[in-house]
Write an enzyme that holds these catalytic residues in place. Structure first.
Site, PDB file in Angstrom:
ATOM      1  N   TYR A 128     -11.612   1.176  14.633  1.00 29.27           N
ATOM      2  CA  TYR A 128     -10.667   1.815  13.709  1.00 29.27           C
ATOM      3  C   TYR A 128     -10.725   3.339  13.836  1.00 29.27           C
ATOM      4  CZ  TYR A 128      -8.415   3.227   9.372  1.00 29.27           C
ATOM      5  OH  TYR A 128      -7.588   3.823   8.452  1.00 29.27           O
ATOM      6  N   GLY A 181       0.799  -1.226   0.000  1.00 29.33           N
ATOM      7  CA  GLY A 181       0.000   0.000   0.000  1.00 29.33           C
ATOM      8  C   GLY A 181       0.824   1.264   0.000  1.00 29.33           C
TER       9      GLY A 181
END
Length: 277
Positions: free
Chosen positions: A161, A11
């Protein structure tokens, strides 16, 4: 100049590693998977490969982090830039060997321990910098400091998150406050909604939304730009502790600006990590 980066094998972390390596004399890849790390190093131009070195670290294991710190200190005399890039969202609740919920450990507690234990090495640099990859998701945080690992309340992957992304901002602001007089700068950032395998562990409505949103997402190359900008450029002292988006200071939630929240997070993080700090 020496760079250390977590999560450099995929990523935006992989892009950040590749793009910043030419600007540093040495780069430490802090990652779990040695094969992926070696693949990243071998993918560099030949003249840059000798700059990069793998250090094993598992942010879900505090003992692993302590061991990695010993390794880092044996390899370099100081660190100029630390990029806390690694992170993830996990559909199912998982508890680490240390008793922490995985999202909390991998996104916040691991980096809190790593950064604090490396602080003497950072402060040996003339211009030390800590960069924490956060997210606009922090604006959806609902923090219960009495149950950070969801031992009592029902686990929500997205809320867990959102909470840790808020913690990334609060942590950055605290670092700037505590160590600015010693020359440290600390920043957090939103990379954008990036089309990577980031949400592969997610599920339910979040995974569905992620799939529908994919055509509108940016590339990892685009998502890494703010990390790269902060890593290689001199940032005004007036912006120390700031949250960046598109390589510019951006607004955060009121919680992210709360001194009370910063103090509670620091206190609770130290309390949870007392055994290793």
């Amino acid at each position: 100049m020496i760079l250390a980066i977590t999560g450099p094998t995929s990523g935006i972390g992989a892009v950040t590693f590749r793009k910043l390596t030419p600007h540093f004399e040495k780069v430490l890849l802090l990652a779990r998977n040695p094969d992926k790390a070696k693949e990243m190093i071998s993918g560099l131009p030949m003249e840059q490969q000798a700059k990069a070195e793998y250090v094993h670290v598992d942010l879900a294991s505090m003992d692993s982090i302590i061991q990695s710190i010993k390794t880092i200190q044996s390899k370099v005399s100081h660190i100029d830039v630390l990029i806390n890039n690694a992170g993830g969202i996990f559909h199912e609740k998982s508890v680490t060997e240390d008793g922490f919920e995985l999202t909390l450990s991998a996104n916040h507690l691991g980096h809190f321990l790593l950064t604090n234990k490396l602080m003497p090495w950072l402060l040996k640099s003339p211009n030390p910098k800590v960069i924490n990859v956060s997210s606009e998701a922090h604006k959806a945080a609902k923090v219960n400091f009495d149950d950070l690992s969801y031992h009592k309340s029902k686990y929500s992957a997205f809320t867990a998150y959102a909470n840790v992304k808020l913690f990334n901002i609060l942590f950055s602001k605290s670092l700037a406050e505590k160590y600015e007089a010693q020359g440290l700068q600390a920043f957090s950032l939103h990379p954008g909604v990036v089309k990577t395998n980031f949400a592969s562990e997610a599920g339910g409505i979040f995974k569905l939304l992620w799939i529908f949103a994919k055509p509108f997402m940016i590339t990892a190359e685009q998502g890494a730009q703010t990390s790269i900008f902060l890593g290689k450029n001199e940032i005004s002292a007036a912006q120390n502790g700031s949250y960046f988006k598109n390589s510019k200071p951006a607004k955060t939630s009121s919680s992210a600006n709360s001194k009370s929240m910063r103090e509670k997070l620091w206190y609770n993080s130290e309390r949870l990590l007392e055994k290793w700090l």
